[in-house]
Design a protein around this motif. Structure first.
Motif, mmCIF file in Angstrom:
data_model
loop_
_atom_site.group_PDB
_atom_site.id
_atom_site.type_symbol
_atom_site.label_atom_id
_atom_site.label_comp_id
_atom_site.label_asym_id
_atom_site.label_seq_id
_atom_site.Cartn_x
_atom_site.Cartn_y
_atom_site.Cartn_z
ATOM 1 N N PHE A 110 0.653 4.322 -2.908
ATOM 2 C CA PHE A 110 0.508 6.100 -2.288
ATOM 3 C C PHE A 110 1.358 6.674 -2.954
ATOM 4 O O PHE A 110 1.632 7.774 -3.348
ATOM 5 N N ARG A 111 2.678 5.967 -3.100
ATOM 6 C CA ARG A 111 3.847 6.760 -3.538
ATOM 7 C C ARG A 111 3.987 7.055 -4.672
ATOM 8 O O ARG A 111 4.721 7.715 -5.778
ATOM 9 N N MET B 110 0.412 -1.189 -0.026
ATOM 10 C CA MET B 110 0.268 -0.235 0.552
ATOM 11 C C MET B 110 0.939 1.463 0.058
ATOM 12 O O MET B 110 0.071 2.524 -0.819
ATOM 13 N N ILE B 111 2.154 1.146 0.349
ATOM 14 C CA ILE B 111 3.011 2.752 1.295
ATOM 15 C C ILE B 111 3.675 2.527 -1.172
ATOM 16 O O ILE B 111 3.631 3.712 -1.697
ATOM 17 N N LYS B 112 3.549 1.402 -1.474
ATOM 18 C CA LYS B 112 4.061 1.943 -2.806
ATOM 19 C C LYS B 112 3.312 2.268 -3.746
ATOM 20 O O LYS B 112 3.507 2.990 -4.412
#
Lengths: 191, 127
Positions: free
Chosen positions: A61-62, A57-59
């Motif tokens: 968002f980034r 999920m971080i990827k």
């Protein structure tokens, strides 16, 4: 801005990229369950599966500011990220032991207690058999039979051909059937 | 022919789909916390693109039953076939180690070396 059912993933990413946190919630509610499902089946470790879900999920968002609508389905991209993260972890842990532990699955309230126990036993047998598959067969079987993705999407996720995916699925099912056949009398359908 | 395990497997997959794990509140809070901070410190190292060897290995594992072990077995059999074809069936004694050079054979046993009188073995009454 409230989430609308017709919002595409690309539109949500675009809204998140300009600071709309409600879009982040919508993306998380759509994609985190998919990521967690695949990671749980691949890693057989709920805590590690949660870490992979968070990383994926971080990827997402980034990459939001750079996402180009129409270049790929966000869900396919997400599954691919999760798959790569899981394979990295499986390769890092290779040589160690992979204990089978309980998953945080919801109880099936439609079943009686004995039926729930029987269903849990059957699922445990299936999960244990899936864990015996080579990693790409395990991934293909999970994406096809649990996530219900079409073969072309699986081919895109695995960066492979559709024929190769069909071969992986065929061999995976055959291996599962062989592994589970010895428990056949325990696998009668629930009534 | 349909595998009798197919319907059982399909039932089990259906059960697995119904029992897919759901993110709990703590995980969703962590994810939304990351979303609020677009530069998280927990970002993992970028995954290097797969090497040529990794891609070749994936292709072989996807396409060849048995993977590299299967290819090794196939190659061994092929080399064995080439060797037999080259040597020819007429030279089987050579392959068996009986004849080492043309006109020269290996004597594996010579009863005369025993220095014992075993002539009685060649008569019917042993006398």
């Amino acid at each position: 801005m409230p989430e609308r059912a017709e919002d595409t993933d690309a539109a949500l990413l675009a809204r998140y990229a300009v600071g709309d946190q409600s879009a982040a919630r919508a993306l998380a509610s759509r994609h985190a369950p998919r990521a967690l499902s695949v990671a749980t089946r691949m890693l057989a470790d709920p805590a590690e599966a949660q870490d992979v879900t968070q990383e994926a999920m971080i990827k997402m968002f980034r990459i939001a500011p750079d996402w180009e609508e129409g270049r790929a389905k966000v869900s396919t991209w997400m599954y691919r990220v999760v798959s790569n993260l899981c394979i990295d972890r499986l390769r890092a842990r290779r040589g160690g032991t992979d204990p089978l532990d309980e998953t945080n699955e919801p109880a099936d309230t439609a079943l009686t207690a004995p039926q729930r126990m029987e269903a849990a036993d059957q699922l445990r047998l299936l999960y244990t058999a899936i864990e015996q598959l080579p990693e790409r067969q395990r991934l293909a079987v999970t994406l096809r039979h649990i996530e219900e993705l079409p073969n072309p999407d699986i081919a895109a996720i695995l960066d492979s051909s559709i024929e190769a995916v069909e071969s992986l699925l065929s061999r995976g099912r055959r291996t599962l059937a062989t592994l589970l056949a010895q428990h056949r009398e325990d696998l009668e359908p629930l009534t | 022919m349909t595998d009798p395990m197919d319907p059982i497997l399909d039932d089990m997959f259906a059960s697995a789909r119904a029992a897919r794990p759901q993110p709990d509140a703590d995980l969703m809070a962590r994810i939304l916390g990351d979303a609020a901070d677009p530069a998280p410190t927990t970002q993992p190292a970028p995954r290097p693109s797969p090497s040529l060897w990794d891609r070749l290995r994936a292709i072989v594992e996807d396409s060849v039953p048995g993977g590299f072990a299967g290819i090794a077995s196939l190659t061994t059999c092929a080399l064995g076939g080439i060797l037999i074809g080259y040597a020819g069936l007429g030279d089987l004694p050579l392959l068996a180690g009986v004849e080492l050079l043309e006109g020269q054979s290996v004597v594996t046993f010579d009863s005369g070396l025993l220095n014992e009188d075993i002539g009685y073995l060649s008569t019917e009454d042993g006398a």
